[in-house]
Design a protein around this motif. Structure first.
Motif, short mmCIF file in Angstrom:
data_model
loop_
_atom_site.label_atom_id
_atom_site.label_comp_id
_atom_site.label_asym_id
_atom_site.label_seq_id
_atom_site.Cartn_x
_atom_site.Cartn_y
_atom_site.Cartn_z
N SER A 21 5.80 -2.42 -0.54
CA SER A 21 5.18 -3.66 -1.04
C SER A 21 4.50 -4.43 0.09
CB SER A 21 6.23 -4.55 -1.70
OG SER A 21 6.88 -3.89 -2.76
N LEU A 24 1.30 -2.59 1.25
CA LEU A 24 0.18 -2.86 0.34
C LEU A 24 -0.33 -4.29 0.50
CD1 LEU A 24 1.46 -1.03 -2.88
CD2 LEU A 24 -0.29 -0.24 -1.28
N GLY A 25 0.57 -5.22 0.77
CA GLY A 25 0.15 -6.60 1.02
C GLY A 25 -0.69 -6.71 2.27
N ALA A 28 -4.14 -5.29 1.59
CA ALA A 28 -4.97 -6.09 0.69
C ALA A 28 -6.05 -6.88 1.44
CB ALA A 28 -4.10 -7.04 -0.13
N LYS A 29 -5.71 -7.34 2.65
CA LYS A 29 -6.68 -8.09 3.46
C LYS A 29 -7.74 -7.19 4.08
CE LYS A 29 -3.27 -11.58 4.85
NZ LYS A 29 -2.55 -12.20 6.00
N TYR A 108 -1.16 0.32 -6.26
CA TYR A 108 -1.95 -0.80 -6.78
C TYR A 108 -3.41 -0.40 -6.69
CZ TYR A 108 -3.27 -5.67 -7.61
OH TYR A 108 -3.77 -6.84 -8.16
N PHE A 110 -7.06 -1.73 -6.16
CA PHE A 110 -7.74 -2.89 -5.57
C PHE A 110 -9.21 -2.92 -5.94
CE2 PHE A 110 -4.13 -2.10 -2.81
CZ PHE A 110 -3.68 -3.36 -2.47
N PHE A 248 4.36 -6.87 -6.35
CA PHE A 248 2.97 -7.07 -5.97
C PHE A 248 2.76 -8.45 -5.32
CE2 PHE A 248 1.73 -4.18 -9.77
CZ PHE A 248 1.93 -3.05 -9.01
N TYR A 250 3.29 -9.62 -2.38
CA TYR A 250 2.66 -9.63 -1.05
C TYR A 250 1.16 -9.41 -1.16
CZ TYR A 250 7.46 -9.24 0.63
OH TYR A 250 8.80 -9.47 0.88
N ILE A 251 0.74 -8.61 -2.14
CA ILE A 251 -0.69 -8.43 -2.39
C ILE A 251 -1.30 -9.74 -2.85
CG2 ILE A 251 -2.38 -7.28 -3.87
CD1 ILE A 251 -0.42 -4.90 -4.00
N TYR A 252 -0.64 -10.39 -3.81
CA TYR A 252 -1.18 -11.63 -4.36
C TYR A 252 -1.22 -12.73 -3.31
CZ TYR A 252 -0.53 -9.27 -8.84
OH TYR A 252 -0.59 -8.37 -9.88
N SER A 254 -1.69 -12.27 -0.11
CA SER A 254 -2.83 -11.95 0.75
C SER A 254 -4.16 -12.32 0.11
CB SER A 254 -2.84 -10.46 1.09
OG SER A 254 -1.76 -10.12 1.92
#
Length: 268
Positions: A21, A24-25, A28-29, A108, A110, A248, A250-252, A254
């Protein structure tokens, strides 16, 4: 054979899942036009090792990289390469780790830059179908109940549900019993038991459900060349109900997105 996990083992699996997780976070950036998937793969491997875990995909069944990177019409199992991502692309990033002898594995899809509304809808519906499936992962239900929920939600929106690729049990090996198809009939299949852990992962195509494989022996594409989306969570059956081991969030964080979609499945 289904291998139930003790509550202590589930907590160890949560550690493995949360490293995925966080990876992936971090990514994401970095997902943006001009970036190569091979660059993202290298970032992920460094991040995973820095967190005292091992990239689970690297060498698994002879896979050559740490991430499965599948843009646009690629469904899953895409191999990272030097081709830059372009504005309007989507990319499924599937990541796995090993820590404390247990696997974490989730994915995820993107958006890259500005994505058209039709593709955004595909991503949204695929993610909704994931949660529809997770809601059915509970004592008293069977594998077919999860698959039916995913299939119904996706097909109600006119999308194709991939048949040949499925979710799976998870534990000290990447793929345990039971297989978790994204289609099925209510009340059919293996019965869920307390302590089991599964990876639920709808793979939903904008057009046909049919797929094909590249000569590399890995990459799966839609047969009609239309986009495909893929979302995956690790879920444990705790006190009779589904509990997310992955997140998710950590993705959100970011991406600056506020979401409560996971609240009903979190550890109390």
């Amino acid at each position: 054979m289904i291998i139930p996990k003790s509550k202590e083992e589930i907590e160890l699996m949560r550690e493995s899942a949360l490293i995925v997780s966080k990876t992936l976070g971090m990514l994401a950036k970095e997902v943006k036009p001009g970036v190569t998937t091979l660059h993202l793969d290298k970032l992920a491997e460094e991040f995973i090792r820095d967190h005292e875990a091992v990239p689970a995909f690297l060498g698994l069944y002879d896979f050559p990289n740490s991430l499965c990177m599948s843009p646009n019409a690629q469904v899953v199992h895409g191999i990272p390469n030097e081709k830059p991502l372009e504005d309007g692309d989507i990319i499924s990033i599937d990541c796995g780790t090993i820590k404390n002898g247990f696997y974490g594995d989730h994915a995820y899809t993107f958006e890259v830059g500005e994505v058209n509304e039709e593709t955004k809808k595909l991503l949204q519906v695929t993610k909704e179908s994931l949660y529809e499936g997770i809601r059915q992962f509970k004592i008293g239900n069977r594998v077919g109940d999860v698959g039916f929920a995913i299939q119904q939600h996706a097909e109600n929106h006119g999308y194709g549900v991939v048949r040949e690729l499925v979710g799976h049990g998870l534990g000290k090996t990447m793929h345990e019993d039971p297989e978790m198809p994204n289609y099925g009939k209510r009340g059919r299949g293996k019965k869920f038991v307390e302590g089991m852990v599964v990876a639920i992962e709808p793979m939903i195509n904008q057009g046909t459900k049919r797929i094909k494989q590249l000569r590399d022996g890995w990459t799966i594409l839609t047969q009609d060349g239309k986009p495909s989306a893929h979302f995956e969570h690790d879920v444990a059956l705790v006190d009779g109900s589904p509990q997310l081991l992955s997140t998710f969030d950590y993705i959100y964080e970011s991406l600056g997105i506020k979401s409560e979609e996971e609240n009903e499945f979190k550890k109390v």
